[in-house]
Write an enzyme that holds these catalytic residues in place. Sequence first.
Site, PDB file in Angstrom:
ATOM      1  N   ASP A  40       0.832  -1.216   0.000  1.00 26.56           N
ATOM      2  CA  ASP A  40       0.000   0.000   0.000  1.00 26.56           C
ATOM      3  C   ASP A  40       0.866   1.265   0.000  1.00 26.56           C
ATOM      4  OD1 ASP A  40      -2.344   1.414  -0.035  1.00 26.56           O
ATOM      5  OD2 ASP A  40      -2.787   1.143   2.101  1.00 26.56           O
TER       6      ASP A  40
ATOM      7  N   HIS B 164       2.529   3.099  -8.918  1.00 24.26           N
ATOM      8  CA  HIS B 164       2.320   1.662  -9.164  1.00 24.26           C
ATOM      9  C   HIS B 164       3.513   1.082  -9.920  1.00 24.26           C
ATOM     10  CE1 HIS B 164      -1.620   2.215  -7.596  1.00 24.26           C
ATOM     11  NE2 HIS B 164      -2.155   2.781  -8.666  1.00 24.26           N
TER      12      HIS B 164
ATOM     13  N   LEU C  78      10.673 -20.944  -4.399  1.00 21.85           N
ATOM     14  CA  LEU C  78       9.749 -19.978  -3.794  1.00 21.85           C
ATOM     15  C   LEU C  78       8.444 -19.997  -4.582  1.00 21.85           C
ATOM     16  CD1 LEU C  78       9.294 -17.346  -1.912  1.00 21.85           C
ATOM     17  CD2 LEU C  78       9.895 -16.067  -3.956  1.00 21.85           C
TER      18      LEU C  78
HETATM   19  C1  IPE Z   1      -5.457  -2.651  -0.036  1.00 18.18           C
HETATM   20  O1  IPE Z   1      -5.114  -1.343  -0.320  1.00 18.18           O
HETATM   21  C2  IPE Z   1      -5.506  -3.464  -1.297  1.00 18.18           C
HETATM   22  C3  IPE Z   1      -4.230  -3.737  -1.912  1.00 18.18           C
HETATM   23  C4  IPE Z   1      -3.060  -3.431  -1.414  1.00 18.18           C
HETATM   24  C5  IPE Z   1      -4.306  -4.418  -3.158  1.00 18.18           C
HETATM   25  P1  IPE Z   1      -6.236  -0.203  -0.480  1.00 18.18           P
HETATM   26  O2  IPE Z   1      -5.508   1.060  -0.654  1.00 18.18           O
HETATM   27  O3  IPE Z   1      -7.198  -0.593  -1.521  1.00 18.18           O
HETATM   28  O4  IPE Z   1      -6.966  -0.283   0.928  1.00 18.18           O
HETATM   29  P2  IPE Z   1      -7.812   0.788   1.727  1.00 18.18           P
HETATM   30  O5  IPE Z   1      -8.837   1.343   0.797  1.00 18.18           O
HETATM   31  O6  IPE Z   1      -6.861   1.852   2.193  1.00 18.18           O
HETATM   32  O7  IPE Z   1      -8.383   0.035   2.891  1.00 18.18           O
HETATM   33  C1  IPE Z   2      -1.538   0.201  -3.364  1.00 14.01           C
HETATM   34  O1  IPE Z   2      -1.343   1.569  -3.429  1.00 14.01           O
HETATM   35  C2  IPE Z   2      -1.863  -0.410  -4.706  1.00 14.01           C
HETATM   36  C3  IPE Z   2      -3.256  -0.849  -4.851  1.00 14.01           C
HETATM   37  C4  IPE Z   2      -4.143  -0.859  -3.916  1.00 14.01           C
HETATM   38  C5  IPE Z   2      -3.672  -1.308  -6.160  1.00 14.01           C
HETATM   39  P1  IPE Z   2      -2.550   2.599  -3.437  1.00 14.01           P
HETATM   40  O2  IPE Z   2      -2.933   2.868  -4.855  1.00 14.01           O
HETATM   41  O3  IPE Z   2      -3.651   2.141  -2.566  1.00 14.01           O
HETATM   42  O4  IPE Z   2      -1.840   3.875  -2.820  1.00 14.01           O
HETATM   43  P2  IPE Z   2      -2.463   4.908  -1.779  1.00 14.01           P
HETATM   44  O5  IPE Z   2      -2.980   4.135  -0.618  1.00 14.01           O
HETATM   45  O6  IPE Z   2      -3.553   5.652  -2.496  1.00 14.01           O
HETATM   46  O7  IPE Z   2      -1.310   5.792  -1.414  1.00 14.01           O
HETATM   47 MG    MG Z   3      -4.079   2.411  -0.613  1.00 16.31          MG
END
Ligand code: IPE
Ligand code: IPE
Ligand code: MG
Length: 239
Positions: A17, A34, A128
């Site tokens: 995240d 990403h 792995l």
């Molecule tokens: C959780 O991250 C999902 C993934 C890492 C794929 P999100 O960014 O979607 O989660 P929330 O919305 O902060 O809970």
């Molecule tokens: C995690 O990063 C990737 C996915 C959930 C696909 P985010 O896109 O949720 O990044 P933040 O949380 O908005 O910073």
């Molecule tokens: Mg996120």
Amino acid sequence: MEENISKTPVHVSIIMDGNGRWAKERGLERVAGHAEGVESVRACTEAAVECGVKYLSLYAFSEENWGRPQDEVDALMHLMFKSMLGELSNFLDNGIRFIVLGNRRRLSKELNEAIDDCMARTDGNGRLTLTVFLSYSGRWDILQAARRLAEDIAANPGLDTDDMDMHALDRYLVTAGIPDPDLIIRTSGEMRLSNFMLWQSAYSELYFSDVLWPDFRKQEFKAALQSYSKRDRRYGKVK
Ligand code: IPE
Ligand code: IPE
Ligand code: MG
């Protein structure tokens, strides 16, 4: 070289995240975060191999993430496609078995075909197991498992609900055959599971890091393993 970290977890899961915030801090589009996150995937996969971790699971896209703007969803799917194909030779060279788990019916035909190909070509590898959770949610997993179990019971007069123990459902989850995660890491300072591996995480150790995913590299991964090695897992018992 395999590093000797005592009490190495067999299975490490990561809720990756913070990509969007990483990009925002730099005045970039979210998708740049990403893309940089793919570098962290590579680094953590390498670190997992070096440390002797047998299963590395990565939460890449949740069922709820389908609700993001279409251009971000498209960019994430394209990145998945591109990086999976780009990493294939690395998987083959390093004995990595590659798996994708989740609600694959929601993925495009092109992506599904590429996933099938990548899974088939790395199937015999055993150093792995790298599992990417794509279009996954823990509640979806439990629901599809319960549905399939109920279908089997209905179709099989020899099966009885009373015979179903805790492990019966395990066999219907998409993670069947993969041990429960010993350690779940979440990056970016958020302290929640966001619908990840709800059944399988019952006794997982949790590790939260403030580091945003694109900055979470080998050193951070190994710090998480160090923290894990000091945990006392009691499973509700008295020691
Ligand atoms: C959780 O991250 C999902 C993934 C890492 C794929 P999100 O960014 O979607 O989660 P929330 O919305 O902060 O809970
Ligand atoms: C995690 O990063 C990737 C996915 C959930 C696909 P985010 O896109 O949720 O990044 P933040 O949380 O908005 O910073
Ligand atoms: Mg996120």
